[in-house]
Design an enzyme around this catalytic site. Sequence first.
Site, PDB file in Angstrom:
ATOM      1  N   CYS A 113       0.814  -1.226   0.000  1.00  0.00           N
ATOM      2  CA  CYS A 113       0.000   0.000   0.000  1.00  0.00           C
ATOM      3  C   CYS A 113       0.848   1.276   0.000  1.00  0.00           C
ATOM      4  CB  CYS A 113      -0.949   0.001   1.191  1.00  0.00           C
ATOM      5  SG  CYS A 113      -2.124  -1.354   1.117  1.00  0.00           S
ATOM      6  N   HIS A 253      -3.096   7.402   1.990  1.00  0.00           N
ATOM      7  CA  HIS A 253      -3.516   6.085   1.510  1.00  0.00           C
ATOM      8  C   HIS A 253      -4.849   5.760   2.176  1.00  0.00           C
ATOM      9  CE1 HIS A 253      -4.001   1.918   0.837  1.00  0.00           C
ATOM     10  NE2 HIS A 253      -3.672   1.559   2.067  1.00  0.00           N
ATOM     11  N   ASN A 283     -10.069   0.049  -0.052  1.00  0.00           N
ATOM     12  CA  ASN A 283      -8.610   0.160  -0.054  1.00  0.00           C
ATOM     13  C   ASN A 283      -8.082  -0.349  -1.397  1.00  0.00           C
ATOM     14  OD1 ASN A 283      -5.859  -0.259   0.259  1.00  0.00           O
ATOM     15  ND2 ASN A 283      -6.004  -1.114   2.315  1.00  0.00           N
TER      16      ASN A 283
HETATM   17  N1  COA Z   1     -18.666  -8.490   9.226  1.00  0.00           N
HETATM   18  C1  COA Z   1     -19.102  -8.820  10.448  1.00  0.00           C
HETATM   19  N2  COA Z   1     -18.274  -9.214  11.434  1.00  0.00           N
HETATM   20  C2  COA Z   1     -16.972  -9.303  11.144  1.00  0.00           C
HETATM   21  C3  COA Z   1     -16.468  -8.984   9.882  1.00  0.00           C
HETATM   22  C4  COA Z   1     -17.371  -8.559   8.900  1.00  0.00           C
HETATM   23  N3  COA Z   1     -16.985  -8.207   7.651  1.00  0.00           N
HETATM   24  N4  COA Z   1     -15.123  -9.139   9.895  1.00  0.00           N
HETATM   25  C5  COA Z   1     -14.799  -9.550  11.124  1.00  0.00           C
HETATM   26  N5  COA Z   1     -15.905  -9.655  11.881  1.00  0.00           N
HETATM   27  C6  COA Z   1     -16.024 -10.084  13.272  1.00  0.00           C
HETATM   28  C7  COA Z   1     -14.869 -10.931  13.726  1.00  0.00           C
HETATM   29  O1  COA Z   1     -15.062 -12.273  13.358  1.00  0.00           O
HETATM   30  C8  COA Z   1     -14.908 -10.731  15.217  1.00  0.00           C
HETATM   31  O2  COA Z   1     -15.918 -11.551  15.736  1.00  0.00           O
HETATM   32  P1  COA Z   1     -15.724 -12.258  17.172  1.00  0.00           P
HETATM   33  O3  COA Z   1     -15.592 -11.132  18.161  1.00  0.00           O
HETATM   34  O4  COA Z   1     -16.974 -13.030  17.310  1.00  0.00           O
HETATM   35  O5  COA Z   1     -14.483 -13.086  17.071  1.00  0.00           O
HETATM   36  C9  COA Z   1     -15.379  -9.293  15.375  1.00  0.00           C
HETATM   37  O6  COA Z   1     -15.973  -8.924  14.123  1.00  0.00           O
HETATM   38  C10 COA Z   1     -14.249  -8.332  15.687  1.00  0.00           C
HETATM   39  O7  COA Z   1     -13.162  -8.612  14.816  1.00  0.00           O
HETATM   40  P2  COA Z   1     -11.869  -7.731  14.821  1.00  0.00           P
HETATM   41  O8  COA Z   1     -10.928  -8.263  13.771  1.00  0.00           O
HETATM   42  O9  COA Z   1     -11.343  -7.568  16.204  1.00  0.00           O
HETATM   43  O10 COA Z   1     -12.477  -6.333  14.315  1.00  0.00           O
HETATM   44  P3  COA Z   1     -11.777  -4.949  14.232  1.00  0.00           P
HETATM   45  O11 COA Z   1     -12.512  -3.977  15.017  1.00  0.00           O
HETATM   46  O12 COA Z   1     -10.292  -5.038  14.440  1.00  0.00           O
HETATM   47  O13 COA Z   1     -12.004  -4.588  12.693  1.00  0.00           O
HETATM   48  C11 COA Z   1     -10.735  -4.489  10.681  1.00  0.00           C
HETATM   49  C12 COA Z   1     -11.426  -5.379  11.693  1.00  0.00           C
HETATM   50  C13 COA Z   1     -10.087  -5.375   9.630  1.00  0.00           C
HETATM   51  C14 COA Z   1     -11.788  -3.601  10.036  1.00  0.00           C
HETATM   52  C15 COA Z   1      -9.692  -3.626  11.420  1.00  0.00           C
HETATM   53  O14 COA Z   1      -8.841  -4.428  12.193  1.00  0.00           O
HETATM   54  C16 COA Z   1      -8.841  -2.835  10.470  1.00  0.00           C
HETATM   55  O15 COA Z   1      -9.343  -1.967   9.790  1.00  0.00           O
HETATM   56  N6  COA Z   1      -7.525  -3.081  10.453  1.00  0.00           N
HETATM   57  C17 COA Z   1      -6.615  -2.467   9.542  1.00  0.00           C
HETATM   58  C18 COA Z   1      -6.639  -3.212   8.252  1.00  0.00           C
HETATM   59  C19 COA Z   1      -6.029  -2.446   7.141  1.00  0.00           C
HETATM   60  O16 COA Z   1      -6.395  -1.336   6.876  1.00  0.00           O
HETATM   61  N7  COA Z   1      -5.109  -3.103   6.444  1.00  0.00           N
HETATM   62  C20 COA Z   1      -4.477  -2.556   5.325  1.00  0.00           C
HETATM   63  C21 COA Z   1      -3.396  -1.633   5.758  1.00  0.00           C
HETATM   64  S1  COA Z   1      -2.685  -0.918   4.385  1.00  0.00           S
END
Ligand code: COA
Length: 326
Positions: A113, A253, A283
């Site tokens: 990214c 980004h 993204n």
């Molecule tokens: N819809 C519904 N629930 C979802 C889901 C979706 N699309 N994706 C994950 N979940 C669930 C998980 O299974 C988890 O359930 P559980 O508590 O029963 O285990 C719960 O939501 C929380 O998951 P978690 O991964 O802790 O959520 P989060 O708040 O961290 O959000 C992201 C997940 C991916 C949105 C977040 O971590 C993020 O934005 N990270 C950065 C990623 C990124 O930008 N990467 C590229 C960088 S260049």
Amino acid sequence: MKQSRIIGTGSCLPERILTNAELEQTLDTNDEWIVTRTGIRERRIAAEGQYTSDLAGGAARQALAMAGLEAADIDLILVATVTGDLSWPATACLVQDQLQATRAAAFDISAACSGFLYALSTADSFLRAGTARRALVIGAEIFSRIVDWQDRSTCILFGDGAGAVVLEMGEGAGQLLGCHLHSDGSQWPLLYQLGYGSRNPAGDQSRNPEHPFIRMQGNEVFKVAVRSLSEVALEALEAQSLTVADVDLLVPHQANQRILEATAKRLGLPPEKVMINVDRYGNTSAASIPIALDEAHRSGRLQPGHLVLLNAFGGGFTWGAALVRW
Ligand code: COA
């Protein structure tokens, strides 16, 4: 003083829009969860038979037209991508062929990214060294072909697209004031795609226990991203004896809205100074900054004299920031 200048911008997005409501049909997810956690409402998906080089070429043509140049005027083409048409040769070579930019040297940059900033900095170095006079710097990705559409924690985040700028040595508007890049290779297992390579020989299924799609530990990525993005932004400003108050527009980004808001808050930058289009495109990895820059430029949000801060974070980990006097 002669410096690299951005003299044209362009972008190319596939027509097909994939909404959160459509994802609800195939995944255990919902619009409210996706919007609250990421800010993403829809993303673009490349059509069958449409490749990364096609999107890159489309963005490049727009940027060349804005710059008033022909492809033959370009002597360097860099494509930042981790989803190129082929493992090799470089997608930049395919773009060179497509544009008939016969004088240009062409190669790809792999920094996930952060790829666009790495490519911008590389092109700037070529221009300053006198090795090239005019460069096309492109970010292009088709992430829809490397995500696991059954994995709700990753597939909802990404989209396809390309953006491009033309960089030329000279005086005047669009001056690139500086680029600051960083990497921390120890963190690579937090965000990667196995693909084929020396760790996973092509065709040897017995040695490939992992699935081939993108893998990410989202929570960990989130924390490191916010800290690194704000630190490198301040580093870039301090190097020019500037402060956050001097910034007219942050074009970051577009990873997800919460990362953008948290970074802006940490920097003390008001929301109206942050360019956001992650809601419409998701993204798009290396493509997101040049797409957002092109939109900001064409919509009139960028005005002559504005100080523009670009910053990015991605797999590697890699991160960086650049400043442009528009
Ligand atoms: N819809 C519904 N629930 C979802 C889901 C979706 N699309 N994706 C994950 N979940 C669930 C998980 O299974 C988890 O359930 P559980 O508590 O029963 O285990 C719960 O939501 C929380 O998951 P978690 O991964 O802790 O959520 P989060 O708040 O961290 O959000 C992201 C997940 C991916 C949105 C977040 O971590 C993020 O934005 N990270 C950065 C990623 C990124 O930008 N990467 C590229 C960088 S260049």
